[in-house]
Structures are given as structure tokens and as C-alpha cells.
Design a protein around this motif. Structure first.
Motif, PDB file in Angstrom:
ATOM      1  N   THR A   5       0.837  -1.201   0.000  1.00  0.00           N
ATOM      2  CA  THR A   5       0.000   0.000   0.000  1.00  0.00           C
ATOM      3  C   THR A   5       0.871   1.249   0.000  1.00  0.00           C
ATOM      4  O   THR A   5       1.971   1.263   0.584  1.00  0.00           O
ATOM      5  CB  THR A   5      -0.944   0.026   1.211  1.00  0.00           C
ATOM      6  OG1 THR A   5      -0.160   0.014   2.413  1.00  0.00           O
ATOM      7  CG2 THR A   5      -1.858  -1.186   1.208  1.00  0.00           C
ATOM      8  N   GLN A   6       0.366   2.273  -0.681  1.00  0.00           N
ATOM      9  CA  GLN A   6       1.073   3.545  -0.758  1.00  0.00           C
ATOM     10  C   GLN A   6       0.092   4.675  -0.528  1.00  0.00           C
ATOM     11  O   GLN A   6      -1.033   4.638  -1.027  1.00  0.00           O
ATOM     12  CB  GLN A   6       1.730   3.737  -2.128  1.00  0.00           C
ATOM     13  CG  GLN A   6       2.933   2.848  -2.386  1.00  0.00           C
ATOM     14  CD  GLN A   6       3.627   3.195  -3.687  1.00  0.00           C
ATOM     15  OE1 GLN A   6       3.592   2.427  -4.636  1.00  0.00           O
ATOM     16  NE2 GLN A   6       4.276   4.359  -3.722  1.00  0.00           N
ATOM     17  N   ARG A  22       4.514   7.555   1.665  1.00  0.00           N
ATOM     18  CA  ARG A  22       4.533   6.447   2.605  1.00  0.00           C
ATOM     19  C   ARG A  22       4.233   5.126   1.905  1.00  0.00           C
ATOM     20  O   ARG A  22       3.431   5.083   0.969  1.00  0.00           O
ATOM     21  CB  ARG A  22       3.511   6.704   3.709  1.00  0.00           C
ATOM     22  CG  ARG A  22       3.475   5.659   4.798  1.00  0.00           C
ATOM     23  CD  ARG A  22       2.316   5.880   5.747  1.00  0.00           C
ATOM     24  NE  ARG A  22       2.121   4.728   6.616  1.00  0.00           N
ATOM     25  CZ  ARG A  22       2.485   4.673   7.884  1.00  0.00           C
ATOM     26  NH1 ARG A  22       3.068   5.727   8.452  1.00  0.00           N
ATOM     27  NH2 ARG A  22       2.267   3.585   8.615  1.00  0.00           N
ATOM     28  N   CYS A  23       4.861   4.065   2.418  1.00  0.00           N
ATOM     29  CA  CYS A  23       4.687   2.739   1.827  1.00  0.00           C
ATOM     30  C   CYS A  23       4.617   1.697   2.940  1.00  0.00           C
ATOM     31  O   CYS A  23       5.438   1.703   3.866  1.00  0.00           O
ATOM     32  CB  CYS A  23       5.855   2.428   0.898  1.00  0.00           C
ATOM     33  SG  CYS A  23       5.988   0.694   0.400  1.00  0.00           S
ATOM     34  N   SER A  24       3.659   0.789   2.830  1.00  0.00           N
ATOM     35  CA  SER A  24       3.601  -0.367   3.720  1.00  0.00           C
ATOM     36  C   SER A  24       3.811  -1.619   2.891  1.00  0.00           C
ATOM     37  O   SER A  24       3.064  -1.861   1.938  1.00  0.00           O
ATOM     38  CB  SER A  24       2.252  -0.425   4.435  1.00  0.00           C
ATOM     39  OG  SER A  24       2.136   0.632   5.346  1.00  0.00           O
ATOM     40  N   SER A  27       2.760  -8.197   3.999  1.00  0.00           N
ATOM     41  CA  SER A  27       2.997  -8.843   5.280  1.00  0.00           C
ATOM     42  C   SER A  27       4.133  -9.868   5.139  1.00  0.00           C
ATOM     43  O   SER A  27       4.103 -10.718   4.249  1.00  0.00           O
ATOM     44  CB  SER A  27       1.712  -9.538   5.736  1.00  0.00           C
ATOM     45  OG  SER A  27       1.923 -10.250   6.930  1.00  0.00           O
ATOM     46  N   GLN A  68      13.301   3.274   6.693  1.00  0.00           N
ATOM     47  CA  GLN A  68      12.384   2.183   6.979  1.00  0.00           C
ATOM     48  C   GLN A  68      12.295   2.053   8.489  1.00  0.00           C
ATOM     49  O   GLN A  68      13.307   1.976   9.177  1.00  0.00           O
ATOM     50  CB  GLN A  68      12.861   0.874   6.363  1.00  0.00           C
ATOM     51  CG  GLN A  68      11.857  -0.257   6.508  1.00  0.00           C
ATOM     52  CD  GLN A  68      12.340  -1.560   5.873  1.00  0.00           C
ATOM     53  OE1 GLN A  68      13.527  -1.803   5.757  1.00  0.00           O
ATOM     54  NE2 GLN A  68      11.398  -2.400   5.468  1.00  0.00           N
ATOM     55  N   ASP A  71       8.409  -1.017  12.222  1.00  0.00           N
ATOM     56  CA  ASP A  71       7.256  -1.811  11.775  1.00  0.00           C
ATOM     57  C   ASP A  71       7.345  -2.126  10.288  1.00  0.00           C
ATOM     58  O   ASP A  71       6.407  -2.681   9.713  1.00  0.00           O
ATOM     59  CB  ASP A  71       5.945  -1.090  12.089  1.00  0.00           C
ATOM     60  CG  ASP A  71       5.764   0.191  11.280  1.00  0.00           C
ATOM     61  OD1 ASP A  71       4.689   0.792  11.340  1.00  0.00           O
ATOM     62  OD2 ASP A  71       6.722   0.586  10.579  1.00  0.00           O
ATOM     63  N   HIS A  73       7.333  -0.244   7.658  1.00  0.00           N
ATOM     64  CA  HIS A  73       6.863   0.686   6.652  1.00  0.00           C
ATOM     65  C   HIS A  73       7.994   1.647   6.304  1.00  0.00           C
ATOM     66  O   HIS A  73       8.960   1.795   7.067  1.00  0.00           O
ATOM     67  CB  HIS A  73       5.596   1.412   7.113  1.00  0.00           C
ATOM     68  CG  HIS A  73       5.823   2.701   7.837  1.00  0.00           C
ATOM     69  ND1 HIS A  73       6.007   2.780   9.198  1.00  0.00           N
ATOM     70  CD2 HIS A  73       5.889   3.983   7.379  1.00  0.00           C
ATOM     71  CE1 HIS A  73       6.177   4.028   9.553  1.00  0.00           C
ATOM     72  NE2 HIS A  73       6.119   4.795   8.471  1.00  0.00           N
ATOM     73  N   SER A  74       7.896   2.262   5.137  1.00  0.00           N
ATOM     74  CA  SER A  74       8.973   3.123   4.673  1.00  0.00           C
ATOM     75  C   SER A  74       8.409   4.465   4.236  1.00  0.00           C
ATOM     76  O   SER A  74       7.239   4.573   3.847  1.00  0.00           O
ATOM     77  CB  SER A  74       9.699   2.462   3.502  1.00  0.00           C
ATOM     78  OG  SER A  74      10.719   3.295   2.989  1.00  0.00           O
ATOM     79  N   GLU A  75       9.234   5.476   4.337  1.00  0.00           N
ATOM     80  CA  GLU A  75       8.869   6.803   3.866  1.00  0.00           C
ATOM     81  C   GLU A  75       9.959   7.333   2.952  1.00  0.00           C
ATOM     82  O   GLU A  75      11.151   7.137   3.217  1.00  0.00           O
ATOM     83  CB  GLU A  75       8.656   7.753   5.047  1.00  0.00           C
ATOM     84  CG  GLU A  75       7.446   7.408   5.891  1.00  0.00           C
ATOM     85  CD  GLU A  75       7.209   8.347   7.044  1.00  0.00           C
ATOM     86  OE1 GLU A  75       6.192   8.188   7.733  1.00  0.00           O
ATOM     87  OE2 GLU A  75       8.054   9.252   7.265  1.00  0.00           O
ATOM     88  N   SER A  93       8.028  -4.320  -2.588  1.00  0.00           N
ATOM     89  CA  SER A  93       8.579  -5.073  -1.460  1.00  0.00           C
ATOM     90  C   SER A  93       8.892  -6.497  -1.881  1.00  0.00           C
ATOM     91  O   SER A  93       8.347  -7.010  -2.864  1.00  0.00           O
ATOM     92  CB  SER A  93       7.629  -5.046  -0.261  1.00  0.00           C
ATOM     93  OG  SER A  93       6.501  -5.893  -0.455  1.00  0.00           O
TER      94      SER A  93
END
Lengths: 115, 113
Positions: A5-6, A22-24, A27, A68, A71, A73-75, A93
Motif C-alpha cells: 500500500t502507498q 509512505r509505503c507499507s 505482510s 524504513q 514496523d 513501513h517506509s517513507e 517489497s
């Protein structure tokens, strides 16, 4: 749906400003990659993080930085924005194992427009 | 470093025809070659990939071939359908750094009904 997700989906800002994308990751994935795609251009690799640490750098400008978090996630931070920074920014990812080449799963991207 | 060239840049076919997109790479140590499909307004989606220990891989209407000696690999789409219209990217996994994909410049495929 890749599971990556972004946010945000769209971003409009002015020259000289700073933005954060932002990026998640999926899992279980430990590696996050950032790419830039300009109009009629291919995907340009910017930077990779693995489990919180920077692992590889591509053609990333000094005005750009990323991190990163614990948790995973990355920005991606883009500062002193210029008109030429207008592009699609993708996060991808992967599981994060080295050596044999891994499948990278891409998010839907953030479209940045600098006016 | 790795360099990936992709041809053609645009490809127009009639529905039902086959489409072939070709890529060459420069780093003989590259060992992973994915293909991505990108539809308008979306992120790239993996459609098929091949590793260096295999010469060919097929998944329904899509196949990829790899010639390590010549350092080129190709995407073959048979019985094309209008929904195959998209931009296709090839990539090669470089040994630079931890893991890095180098992408080709993309092929815009248009399938006409």
C-alpha cells in the motif's frame, strides 16, 4: 492487489516544498524498494531498505531521502522540489533473501505533481 | 553496471495474433528475469519470471525464453486479447548491492479487436 500500500495516491505541491510518501510492504516482506517513473520513462531505481537498514542506492538525488521504520513501513522524503520531480513514485517489497533474485511486488504508486 | 535494452517500444497487433517482446542484458552474472505488466494508472504487476537455470517457462498464454549465451530473453503472448493492452517491462537482477532490478524502457502493446 499486490498487498503493498502507498499513500497518498495523488500529491500536488509547489516548487521548493517538501513532501513525504509512505509505503507499507506486504505482510512478511523485509525489503522495500523505491522507484521513480517519469513520463514516457522506465522505472528508475532509487533506494532499497532491508529490515530497517539501507542496502542499495540507485540514482537518488541528494534532495531525496528515505527510511524504513521498525514496523517495516517506509517513507520517501522529497525536498526542495523542482518541476522535474513530477513523476510517479512506486514502492515495491520482497521477502528480502539475498542471492537468487526475488520477486518484487509493486504498490499502486503516488503521483506527484510539482507546480 | 547492468544495462537492459527492450524492443520494440510500441507493438500493435490484431486480436488473436501473437506478440513478442525482446530484451537484452549486459551483466552475465544476472540470474533473475521478471516481466511486469503496467496498466494505465496502476503499478507494475508481475506476470511471469524466469531464473538462469531454466531456458523456458510457460503460463497459459504467456511464455518467456532465456538465452544466457546471447544474453537475451523474450516474452511471448499468444492469442492476444484486448485486455492484454498495456505497457510491458522486462527486468534483470543485477549483482550490484544487495539485490537490484534493472528495468527495460517498456513496450506499449495495443491489441485491436
Amino acid at each position: 492487489d499486490s498487498g503493498v500500500t502507498q499513500t497518498p495516491k495523488h500529491l500536488i505541491t509547489a516548487t521548493g516544498q517538501r513532501v513525504t510518501l509512505r509505503c507499507s510492504p506486504r505482510s512478511g516482506d523485509l525489503s522495500v524498494y523505491w522507484y521513480q517513473q517519469s513520463l514516457d520513462q522506465g522505472l528508475q531505481f532509487l533506494i532499497q531498505y532491508y529490515n530497517g537498514e539501507e542496502r542499495a542506492k540507485g540514482n537518488i538525488l541528494e534532495r531525496f531521502s528515505a527510511q524504513q521504520f521498525p514496523d517495516l513501513h517506509s517513507e520517501l522524503n522529497l525536498s526542495s522540489l523542482e518541476l522535474g520531480d513530477s513523476a510517479l513514485y512506486f514502492c515495491a517489497s520482497s521477502v528480502g533473501l539475498a542471492g537468487e533474485g526475488e520477486t518484487q511486488y509493486f504498490g499502486p504508486g503516488t503521483r506527484l505533481l510539482v507546480l | 553496471g547492468e544495462n537492459v535494452e527492450q524492443h520494440p517500444s510500441t507493438l500493435s497487433v490484431q486480436e488473436g495474433d501473437s506478440a513478442v517482446i525482446k530484451c537484452t542484458y549486459s551483466d552475465s552474472a544476472s540470474n533473475y528475469f521478471p516481466w511486469y505488466k503496467q496498466e494505465l494508472g496502476k503499478g507494475p504487476q508481475l506476470i511471469i519470471d524466469i531464473r538462469s537455470n531454466v531456458g523456458e517457462k510457460k503460463d497459459q498464454r504467456i511464455a518467456v525464453t532465456l538465452n544466457k549465451t546471447a544474453k537475451h530473453f523474450s516474452l511471448h503472448i499468444t492469442e492476444t486479447q484486448p485486455e492484454d493492452s498495456a505497457v510491458y517491462f522486462c527486468a534483470a537482477s543485477s549483482k550490484e548491492g544487495f539485490q537490484k532490478l534493472v528495468f527495460g524502457t517498456g513496450t506499449r502493446l495495443l491489441v485491436s479487436p
